[in-house]
Design a protein around this motif. Structure first.
Motif, mmCIF file in Angstrom:
data_model
loop_
_atom_site.group_PDB
_atom_site.id
_atom_site.type_symbol
_atom_site.label_atom_id
_atom_site.label_comp_id
_atom_site.label_asym_id
_atom_site.label_seq_id
_atom_site.Cartn_x
_atom_site.Cartn_y
_atom_site.Cartn_z
ATOM 1 N N SER A 66 -0.547 0.041 -5.678
ATOM 2 C CA SER A 66 0.542 1.004 -5.535
ATOM 3 C C SER A 66 1.834 0.381 -6.042
ATOM 4 C CB SER A 66 0.727 1.410 -4.065
ATOM 5 O OG SER A 66 -0.452 1.953 -3.517
ATOM 6 N N LEU A 67 2.619 1.172 -6.753
ATOM 7 C CA LEU A 67 3.962 0.793 -7.189
ATOM 8 C C LEU A 67 4.948 1.773 -6.580
ATOM 9 C CD1 LEU A 67 6.273 -0.386 -8.929
ATOM 10 C CD2 LEU A 67 5.469 1.097 -10.805
ATOM 11 N N VAL A 68 5.851 1.284 -5.749
ATOM 12 C CA VAL A 68 6.870 2.153 -5.159
ATOM 13 C C VAL A 68 7.953 2.410 -6.204
ATOM 14 C CG1 VAL A 68 8.581 2.393 -3.319
ATOM 15 C CG2 VAL A 68 6.391 1.293 -2.842
ATOM 16 N N THR A 69 8.251 3.678 -6.464
ATOM 17 C CA THR A 69 9.248 4.034 -7.481
ATOM 18 C C THR A 69 10.590 4.408 -6.869
ATOM 19 O OG1 THR A 69 8.282 6.267 -7.517
ATOM 20 C CG2 THR A 69 7.553 4.710 -9.219
ATOM 21 N N TYR A 70 10.611 4.923 -5.657
ATOM 22 C CA TYR A 70 11.860 5.166 -4.940
ATOM 23 C C TYR A 70 11.542 5.302 -3.456
ATOM 24 C CZ TYR A 70 10.516 10.152 -5.053
ATOM 25 O OH TYR A 70 9.855 11.351 -4.911
ATOM 26 N N GLY A 71 12.554 5.091 -2.612
ATOM 27 C CA GLY A 71 12.348 5.158 -1.171
ATOM 28 C C GLY A 71 11.707 3.880 -0.631
ATOM 29 N N THR A 72 11.155 3.973 0.577
ATOM 30 C CA THR A 72 10.563 2.826 1.256
ATOM 31 C C THR A 72 9.191 3.212 1.800
ATOM 32 O OG1 THR A 72 12.755 2.044 1.923
ATOM 33 C CG2 THR A 72 10.872 1.116 3.090
ATOM 34 N N MET A 73 8.177 2.403 1.474
ATOM 35 C CA MET A 73 6.808 2.638 1.941
ATOM 36 C C MET A 73 6.468 1.663 3.063
ATOM 37 S SD MET A 73 3.164 2.049 -0.069
ATOM 38 C CE MET A 73 3.184 3.537 -1.070
ATOM 39 N N TYR A 74 5.806 2.183 4.097
ATOM 40 C CA TYR A 74 5.260 1.336 5.155
ATOM 41 C C TYR A 74 3.746 1.304 5.002
ATOM 42 C CZ TYR A 74 3.765 -0.364 9.716
ATOM 43 O OH TYR A 74 3.163 -1.075 10.721
ATOM 44 N N HIS A 75 3.174 0.091 4.938
ATOM 45 C CA HIS A 75 1.725 -0.084 4.807
ATOM 46 C C HIS A 75 1.182 -0.769 6.050
ATOM 47 C CE1 HIS A 75 -2.179 -1.428 3.126
ATOM 48 N NE2 HIS A 75 -1.922 -2.533 3.810
ATOM 49 N N GLU A 76 0.001 -0.308 6.490
ATOM 50 C CA GLU A 76 -0.697 -0.936 7.612
ATOM 51 C C GLU A 76 -2.187 -0.824 7.358
ATOM 52 O OE1 GLU A 76 -0.684 -0.780 12.520
ATOM 53 O OE2 GLU A 76 0.173 0.869 11.354
ATOM 54 N N ASP A 77 -2.953 -1.913 7.609
ATOM 55 C CA ASP A 77 -4.398 -1.849 7.380
ATOM 56 C C ASP A 77 -5.172 -2.579 8.477
ATOM 57 O OD1 ASP A 77 -4.876 -4.662 6.641
ATOM 58 O OD2 ASP A 77 -3.861 -4.208 4.753
ATOM 59 N N SER A 78 -6.499 -2.397 8.462
ATOM 60 C CA SER A 78 -7.367 -2.915 9.517
ATOM 61 C C SER A 78 -7.565 -4.420 9.433
ATOM 62 C CB SER A 78 -8.722 -2.207 9.471
ATOM 63 O OG SER A 78 -9.329 -2.335 8.190
ATOM 64 N N SER A 79 -7.086 -5.065 8.354
ATOM 65 C CA SER A 79 -7.123 -6.526 8.277
ATOM 66 C C SER A 79 -5.903 -7.167 8.925
ATOM 67 C CB SER A 79 -7.214 -6.969 6.812
ATOM 68 O OG SER A 79 -8.457 -6.602 6.259
ATOM 69 N N GLY A 80 -5.012 -6.339 9.453
ATOM 70 C CA GLY A 80 -3.853 -6.862 10.170
ATOM 71 C C GLY A 80 -2.596 -6.987 9.341
ATOM 72 N N HIS A 81 -2.611 -6.457 8.126
ATOM 73 C CA HIS A 81 -1.433 -6.554 7.270
ATOM 74 C C HIS A 81 -0.512 -5.356 7.492
ATOM 75 C CE1 HIS A 81 -4.590 -8.803 4.973
ATOM 76 N NE2 HIS A 81 -3.613 -9.683 4.967
ATOM 77 N N THR A 82 0.765 -5.645 7.603
ATOM 78 C CA THR A 82 1.796 -4.609 7.606
ATOM 79 C C THR A 82 2.891 -5.041 6.637
ATOM 80 O OG1 THR A 82 3.035 -5.619 9.419
ATOM 81 C CG2 THR A 82 1.351 -3.982 10.008
ATOM 82 N N SER A 83 3.502 -4.080 5.976
ATOM 83 C CA SER A 83 4.575 -4.434 5.036
ATOM 84 C C SER A 83 5.470 -3.234 4.800
ATOM 85 C CB SER A 83 4.010 -4.942 3.708
ATOM 86 O OG SER A 83 3.189 -3.960 3.104
ATOM 87 N N LEU A 84 6.707 -3.525 4.422
ATOM 88 C CA LEU A 84 7.663 -2.530 3.954
ATOM 89 C C LEU A 84 7.921 -2.799 2.479
ATOM 90 C CD1 LEU A 84 10.411 -2.289 6.746
ATOM 91 C CD2 LEU A 84 8.860 -0.466 5.998
ATOM 92 N N LEU A 85 7.658 -1.816 1.643
ATOM 93 C CA LEU A 85 7.804 -1.986 0.207
ATOM 94 C C LEU A 85 8.955 -1.140 -0.300
ATOM 95 C CD1 LEU A 85 4.421 -1.919 0.802
ATOM 96 C CD2 LEU A 85 4.542 -2.843 -1.498
ATOM 97 N N GLN A 86 9.766 -1.759 -1.164
ATOM 98 C CA GLN A 86 10.946 -1.130 -1.740
ATOM 99 C C GLN A 86 10.674 -0.761 -3.199
ATOM 100 O OE1 GLN A 86 13.402 -0.470 0.304
ATOM 101 N NE2 GLN A 86 12.578 -1.701 2.009
#
Length: 241
Positions: A66-86
């Protein structure tokens, strides 16, 4: 001969919280003439309303970028990763033998947009993993992902090169192409002219076979460029590994 794909001819999914445009068959959009580009099987442009969310769901045997083009994305997955992408951030989620995840617009007062790619792997199974990267916006051409090891790019289990192209208004670039490979470009922002064809946002193109592609920007432009071996483009990926 060049092949040109107009933005308005893409399939789409329209929901109260999501506008999604599909270059290849996806969800309820099916067109046997548009099933992918070799191992690249999903190329979506998504616009998510404030507070919108893709609820938790699962994948197997897919390399999802995924490439974030505008705004802010929140990601969460079952492997325990969370992130905020700009804007400008990339994430790679290798689903492996199975993973569940969700993506959301992290802001309740502004929209969010991103480009979604799925690349089929050579091999099935394995442990899922997650990475994210940001690339220099000043560089006109950056390798984002590749099947060959590269210090800066995501490493994929597939014969494909994915490039980020950024050109300022009036900029020109000659992009060599490996012998025996074929190229597809997807314009995200701006205006590009290739072989006397001018592309607008959402347009795609497969340039005529050759050893290089010349780009001319009519505006500040952002595009993704995909290179795959011709035998994968013309044939079928063996999904039985």
């Amino acid at each position: 001969m060049d092949k040109f794909f107009k933005a308005k001819e893409r399939g789409s999914t329209q929901l109260p919280w999501l506008s999604s445009y599909h270059s290849f068959s996806f969800n309820h959009y099916y067109d046997p003439a548009h099933m992918g580009f070799g191992p690249l099987r999903v190329l979506n442009e998504d616009h998510v309303a404030p507070g919108g969310k893709f609820d938790t769901h699962g994948h197997q045997s897919a390399q999802i970028i995924s490439l974030v083009t505008y705004g802010t994305m929140y990601h969460e997955d079952s492997s325990g990763h969370t992130s905020l992408l700009q804007p400008g951030d990339y994430q790679l989620m290798n689903a492996g033998s199975g993973i569940t995840h969700s993506e959301a617009n992290a802001k309740g007062n502004e929209p969010m947009g991103f480009i979604l790619l799925w690349v089929l792997p050579r091999h099935h199974g394995g442990l899922p993993n997650y990475q994210y990267k940001r690339f220099e916006e000043s560089a006109p051409l950056q390798l984002v992902a590749s099947g060959a090891p590269d210090a800066q790019a995501f490493l994929l289990d597939q014969d494909i090169h994915i490039w980020q192209l950024r050109l300022a208004n009036g900029g020109e670039l000659l992009h060599p192409l490996q012998t025996g490979w074929i190229r597809r470009l997807q314009l995200i922002e701006g205006s590009l002219t290739i072989d006397h064809q001018t592309l607008g946002p959402g347009d795609g193109m497969i340039p005529a076979p050759g050893n290089a592609t010349e780009y001319l920007a009519g505006q500040d432009s952002l595009a993704l460029v995909f290179d795959v071996p011709q035998h994968l483009y013309q044939g079928h990926i063996d999904e039985t590994h």
